[in-house]
Write a protein that holds these residues in place. Structure first.
Motif, mmCIF file in Angstrom:
data_model
loop_
_atom_site.group_PDB
_atom_site.id
_atom_site.type_symbol
_atom_site.label_atom_id
_atom_site.label_comp_id
_atom_site.label_asym_id
_atom_site.label_seq_id
_atom_site.Cartn_x
_atom_site.Cartn_y
_atom_site.Cartn_z
ATOM 1 N N ILE A 26 0.854 -1.189 0.000
ATOM 2 C CA ILE A 26 0.000 0.000 0.000
ATOM 3 C C ILE A 26 0.890 1.240 0.000
ATOM 4 N N LYS A 28 1.074 5.423 -0.186
ATOM 5 C CA LYS A 28 0.254 6.539 0.274
ATOM 6 C C LYS A 28 0.745 7.827 -0.375
ATOM 7 N N TYR A 35 -4.616 6.457 -1.059
ATOM 8 C CA TYR A 35 -3.750 5.279 -1.042
ATOM 9 C C TYR A 35 -3.810 4.565 -2.386
ATOM 10 N N PRO A 37 -3.286 0.763 -3.507
ATOM 11 C CA PRO A 37 -2.997 -0.646 -3.200
ATOM 12 C C PRO A 37 -2.572 -1.369 -4.480
ATOM 13 N N MET A 159 -9.177 -2.663 4.267
ATOM 14 C CA MET A 159 -8.513 -3.350 3.150
ATOM 15 C C MET A 159 -9.031 -4.774 2.998
#
Length: 168
Positions: A26, A28, A35, A37, A159
């Motif tokens: 992840i 940022k 974010y 992913p 998540m």
């Protein structure tokens, strides 16, 4: 986003996708609640985690070897960039400086990230990729004063509820 089409990122953490059992790194956006992913393979996740946890080995692992080769050849890693997302596959480049000459090498994001954390190279993502696959973790703003471990647990719960299909 940014003026040049690329935004600086940092590694926020790693998680496991409960649906596919695939690791997720992840990234940022710095100074934002956004974010990115990226689903990655097990070996690359292990390599990233080992370095994040400061684990050292007597013999170099694959990403250590690659960085050693770069350094021994007189080059340095400037940055890595997550450049594109096509057919649910992320693409990246590694920018090297070799005697003042800039060279960009195609890479998988997971390998590029594993090298970046070893070399100290900056991590970027194209604004297009962030717009297409980036997600906001709305609960983070409400938890600004909460202890960090509580925010991380809440993020992991969030998540665990998303899957790659949520980012189509």
């Amino acid at each position: 986003m940014s003026a040049d089409g690329f935004t600086k990122m940092s590694i926020y953490g790693m998680n496991m996708d409960l649906f596919s059992s695939s690791p997720i790194v992840i990234l940022k956006v710095e100074d934002e609640n956004r974010y990115l992913p990226i689903w990655i393979g097990q070996p690359e996740a292990r390599s990233i985690l080992m370095k994040l946890q400061n684990q050292e080995f007597v013999r170099p692992l694959t990403h250590d070897l690659a960085l050693n080769l770069v350094n021994e050849l007189g080059a340095s890693m400037e940055r890595i960039t997550v450049t594109a997302l096509r057919d649910q596959t992320f693409f990246a480049t590694i920018r090297l400086d070799i005697d003042g000459k800039t060279v960009e090498v195609d890479s998988r994001p997971s390998d590029a990230i594993a090298l970046a954390i070893r070399s100290g190279a900056e991590i970027f993502a194209s604004d297009e990729v962030i717009q297409e696959a980036g997600v906001e973790f709305e609960e983070a703003e409400a938890m600004e004063d909460a202890p960090e471990d509580e925010v991380v647990d809440k993020f992991k719960d969030w998540m665990n509820r998303v899957s790659p299909e949520d980012f189509k």
